[in-house]
Design a protein around this motif. Structure first.
Motif, PDB file in Angstrom:
ATOM      1  N   ALA A 121       0.835  -1.207   0.000  1.00 13.35           N
ATOM      2  CA  ALA A 121       0.000   0.000   0.000  1.00 13.35           C
ATOM      3  C   ALA A 121       0.871   1.258   0.000  1.00 13.35           C
ATOM      4  CB  ALA A 121      -0.916  -0.010   1.219  1.00 13.35           C
ATOM      5  N   ARG A 122       1.996   1.213   0.703  1.00 15.43           N
ATOM      6  CA  ARG A 122       2.915   2.361   0.730  1.00 15.43           C
ATOM      7  C   ARG A 122       3.514   2.604  -0.649  1.00 15.43           C
ATOM      8  NH1 ARG A 122       5.532   6.163   0.434  1.00 15.43           N
ATOM      9  NH2 ARG A 122       7.086   7.055   1.850  1.00 15.43           N
ATOM     10  N   LEU A 123       3.855   1.533  -1.361  1.00 17.06           N
ATOM     11  CA  LEU A 123       4.397   1.674  -2.709  1.00 17.06           C
ATOM     12  C   LEU A 123       3.390   2.324  -3.648  1.00 17.06           C
ATOM     13  CD1 LEU A 123       6.188  -1.791  -3.125  1.00 17.06           C
ATOM     14  CD2 LEU A 123       7.283   0.440  -2.823  1.00 17.06           C
ATOM     15  N   ARG A 124       2.097   2.046  -3.417  1.00 22.56           N
ATOM     16  CA  ARG A 124       1.044   2.575  -4.289  1.00 22.56           C
ATOM     17  C   ARG A 124       0.513   3.930  -3.811  1.00 22.56           C
ATOM     18  NH1 ARG A 124      -0.852   0.987  -9.134  1.00 22.56           N
ATOM     19  NH2 ARG A 124      -2.933   1.598  -8.379  1.00 22.56           N
ATOM     20  N   ALA A 125       0.986   4.404  -2.669  1.00 21.39           N
ATOM     21  CA  ALA A 125       0.495   5.673  -2.110  1.00 21.39           C
ATOM     22  C   ALA A 125       0.943   6.854  -2.971  1.00 21.39           C
ATOM     23  CB  ALA A 125       1.002   5.828  -0.679  1.00 21.39           C
ATOM     24  N   PRO A 126       0.302   8.017  -2.812  1.00 21.37           N
ATOM     25  CA  PRO A 126       0.661   9.197  -3.613  1.00 21.37           C
ATOM     26  C   PRO A 126       2.142   9.545  -3.556  1.00 21.37           C
ATOM     27  CG  PRO A 126      -1.409   9.578  -2.496  1.00 21.37           C
ATOM     28  CD  PRO A 126      -0.888   8.272  -1.973  1.00 21.37           C
ATOM     29  N   ASP A 127       2.784   9.310  -2.409  1.00 25.21           N
ATOM     30  CA  ASP A 127       4.208   9.594  -2.290  1.00 25.21           C
ATOM     31  C   ASP A 127       5.047   8.318  -2.378  1.00 25.21           C
ATOM     32  OD1 ASP A 127       3.284   8.522   0.057  1.00 25.21           O
ATOM     33  OD2 ASP A 127       4.490   9.798   1.374  1.00 25.21           O
ATOM     34  N   GLY A 128       4.484   7.287  -3.027  1.00 31.05           N
ATOM     35  CA  GLY A 128       5.172   6.008  -3.150  1.00 31.05           C
ATOM     36  C   GLY A 128       6.050   5.921  -4.378  1.00 31.05           C
ATOM     37  N   CYS A 129       6.162   4.702  -4.918  1.00 31.48           N
ATOM     38  CA  CYS A 129       7.036   4.451  -6.068  1.00 31.48           C
ATOM     39  C   CYS A 129       6.317   4.798  -7.380  1.00 31.48           C
ATOM     40  CB  CYS A 129       7.451   2.988  -6.080  1.00 31.48           C
ATOM     41  SG  CYS A 129       8.327   2.480  -7.575  1.00 31.48           S
ATOM     42  N   PRO A 130       6.912   5.651  -8.212  1.00 34.68           N
ATOM     43  CA  PRO A 130       6.260   6.027  -9.479  1.00 34.68           C
ATOM     44  C   PRO A 130       5.913   4.821 -10.352  1.00 34.68           C
ATOM     45  CG  PRO A 130       8.089   7.493  -9.026  1.00 34.68           C
ATOM     46  CD  PRO A 130       8.168   6.392  -8.003  1.00 34.68           C
ATOM     47  N   TRP A 131       6.813   3.839 -10.406  1.00 34.84           N
ATOM     48  CA  TRP A 131       6.551   2.665 -11.257  1.00 34.84           C
ATOM     49  C   TRP A 131       5.365   1.869 -10.715  1.00 34.84           C
ATOM     50  CZ3 TRP A 131       6.114  -2.595 -10.941  1.00 34.84           C
ATOM     51  CH2 TRP A 131       6.143  -3.291 -12.160  1.00 34.84           C
ATOM     52  N   ASP A 132       5.361   1.586  -9.416  1.00 34.54           N
ATOM     53  CA  ASP A 132       4.259   0.811  -8.828  1.00 34.54           C
ATOM     54  C   ASP A 132       2.938   1.568  -8.945  1.00 34.54           C
ATOM     55  OD1 ASP A 132       5.394  -1.705  -7.454  1.00 34.54           O
ATOM     56  OD2 ASP A 132       6.768  -0.137  -6.800  1.00 34.54           O
ATOM     57  N   ARG A 133       2.987   2.887  -8.816  1.00 38.79           N
ATOM     58  CA  ARG A 133       1.760   3.687  -8.864  1.00 38.79           C
ATOM     59  C   ARG A 133       1.086   3.669 -10.237  1.00 38.79           C
ATOM     60  NH1 ARG A 133      -0.128   7.555  -6.249  1.00 38.79           N
ATOM     61  NH2 ARG A 133      -0.017   9.057  -7.953  1.00 38.79           N
ATOM     62  N   GLU A 134       1.866   3.492 -11.292  1.00 44.65           N
ATOM     63  CA  GLU A 134       1.272   3.554 -12.634  1.00 44.65           C
ATOM     64  C   GLU A 134       0.805   2.195 -13.148  1.00 44.65           C
ATOM     65  OE1 GLU A 134       5.265   3.221 -15.469  1.00 44.65           O
ATOM     66  OE2 GLU A 134       4.337   5.177 -15.102  1.00 44.65           O
ATOM     67  N   GLN A 135       1.007   1.148 -12.346  1.00 39.08           N
ATOM     68  CA  GLN A 135       0.594  -0.185 -12.797  1.00 39.08           C
ATOM     69  C   GLN A 135      -0.918  -0.366 -12.710  1.00 39.08           C
ATOM     70  OE1 GLN A 135       2.915  -2.061 -14.320  1.00 39.08           O
ATOM     71  NE2 GLN A 135       4.142  -0.247 -13.801  1.00 39.08           N
ATOM     72  N   THR A 136      -1.440  -1.209 -13.609  1.00 39.87           N
ATOM     73  CA  THR A 136      -2.858  -1.572 -13.636  1.00 39.87           C
ATOM     74  C   THR A 136      -2.964  -3.092 -13.688  1.00 39.87           C
ATOM     75  OG1 THR A 136      -3.006  -1.607 -16.053  1.00 39.87           O
ATOM     76  CG2 THR A 136      -3.341   0.530 -14.957  1.00 39.87           C
ATOM     77  N   HIS A 137      -4.186  -3.600 -13.587  1.00 41.61           N
ATOM     78  CA  HIS A 137      -4.378  -5.046 -13.733  1.00 41.61           C
ATOM     79  C   HIS A 137      -3.781  -5.523 -15.055  1.00 41.61           C
ATOM     80  CE1 HIS A 137      -6.798  -5.367 -10.184  1.00 41.61           C
ATOM     81  NE2 HIS A 137      -7.804  -4.644 -10.665  1.00 41.61           N
ATOM     82  N   ALA A 138      -4.001  -4.759 -16.107  1.00 38.59           N
ATOM     83  CA  ALA A 138      -3.559  -5.155 -17.443  1.00 38.59           C
ATOM     84  C   ALA A 138      -2.031  -5.127 -17.568  1.00 38.59           C
ATOM     85  CB  ALA A 138      -4.199  -4.255 -18.501  1.00 38.59           C
ATOM     86  N   THR A 139      -1.391  -4.064 -17.044  1.00 41.87           N
ATOM     87  CA  THR A 139       0.067  -3.960 -17.211  1.00 41.87           C
ATOM     88  C   THR A 139       0.813  -4.998 -16.388  1.00 41.87           C
ATOM     89  OG1 THR A 139       0.289  -2.317 -15.428  1.00 41.87           O
ATOM     90  CG2 THR A 139      -0.106  -1.487 -17.668  1.00 41.87           C
ATOM     91  N   LEU A 140       0.167  -5.519 -15.357  1.00 37.86           N
ATOM     92  CA  LEU A 140       0.825  -6.514 -14.494  1.00 37.86           C
ATOM     93  C   LEU A 140       0.687  -7.938 -15.025  1.00 37.86           C
ATOM     94  CD1 LEU A 140      -0.127  -5.206 -10.937  1.00 37.86           C
ATOM     95  CD2 LEU A 140       2.151  -5.231 -11.968  1.00 37.86           C
TER      96      LEU A 140
END
Length: 335
Positions: A121-140
């Protein structure tokens, strides 16, 4: 209450890391402890060796055998005493009684599912990791597939350390998808777990209910019947393969389709018949000059060969993967 003198003996602040308190009977009755290993635990009324043995076996499903424990007896009385034991020796003491409390300290490093979900959840938070934040079900999708094959490679190599690592990478994919779903209001990891728990209990009436089964084969047949009933398609063969993913590798999908057909009782080919079909299909492939007919014949041969591997209790996907690995290993460096 026994809590205050026990906490005083341990010099433990119950609010520091979120103390968990359970009765020994409750822990001993479980197969896996309902505990967060990153938080301290008190287990009350560990009154005898048999109960201690049950508790030990349950705790071993989460904690290492050498995990240090503390036993406190008679807390708040003149006979108060405490001593330490490793988990694997918990049931070797014959002096346990109703006034014995067990203290299980947290593991030495973050290891619980809650801690792991917090990291994701921290990786996906607004101040988290840019790469993890831009992932979607499809890109994963590609990473889910890659990590699955990494797990298979570790199993084939019989590398337990690598398997542990790769299972972690695969679990990350599950938690990332769950976190993405939470953020979009689709579902949560608790929904995933709740659905799976309900499904496993529902489809194992021979464990959680009163159904009697003779062997594993009967278990699988009952599993398929329950799945058909859930789909509202009981006693129908059409549509029984709808749940087999089309995106599976062709060999794996062929085996899954045939496994399901066998569980439905509609695959009665003999080994002699399969040998004949394979030979005939290969002869047709060699004899024809028509590319489409050759492809069809090879496909029939491969499909029949998968059926033969089932009959011989060989997993086709694994067998081919290992044969390819042997070929690569034996291939000359300078052909």
């Amino acid at each position: 209450s026994f809590l205050e003198p026990v906490l005083t003996h341990l010099r433990l602040d119950p609010l520091d890391r979120g103390l968990q308190v359970f009765d020994a009977m409750e822990i001993g009755a479980q197969h896996h402890p309902p505990l967060d290993p990153d938080r301290p635990v008190l287990v009350a009324q560990l009154y005898g060796r048999q109960l201690a043995s049950d508790v030990k076996l349950t705790l071993l499903n989460l904690y290492p055998a050498e995990h240090p424990l503390t036993l406190i007896q008679g807390a708040g009385t003149l006979g108060e005493k405490g001593w330490s034991v490793p988990l694997f020796e918990l049931d070797r003491d014959s002096n346990l009684n109703d006034l014995t409390t067990l203290y299980v300290p947290p593991l030495s490093r973050p290891s619980g599912m809650a801690a792991l979900q917090e990291v994701v959840a921290r990786l996906r938070a607004p101040d988290g990791c840019p790469w993890d934040r831009e992932q979607t079900h499809a890109t994963l999708r590609r990473y889910l597939l890659e990590e699955t094959y990494e797990v298979l490679a570790a199993i084939d190599a019989d590398d337990r350390d690598k398997l542990c690592e790769e299972l972690g990478d695969l679990l990350l994919q599950v938690l990332l998808h769950s976190q993405i779903a939470v953020e979009s209001g689709e579902f949560s990891s608790a929904d995933v777990a709740a659905g799976l728990i309900a499904k496993l209990i529902r489809r194992h009436p021979h464990v959680f209910g009163d159904l009697d089964v003779a062997d594993a084969s009967e278990v699988l047949q009952n599993w398929e019947q329950l799945k058909a009933k859930e789909r509202g398609e009981k006693d129908k063969i059409k549509g029984q393969f709808d749940g087999v993913p089309v995106a599976l590798p062709a060999l794996l999908r062929a085996q899954e389709v045939q496994d399901r057909a066998a569980r439905l009782g509609v695959d009665g080919s003999s080994q002699v018949e399969l040998d004949r079909r394979i030979g005939e299909a290969l002869r047709q492939a060699s004899a024809t000059t028509d590319p489409e007919r050759r492809e069809d014949a090879i496909g029939e041969a491969l499909f029949a060969l998968v059926r033969l591997t089932r009959m011989l209790n060989v997993e086709a996907e694994s067998a081919l993967r290992q044969a390819t690995a042997r070929y690569v290993a034996e291939f000359p460096a300078d052909p």
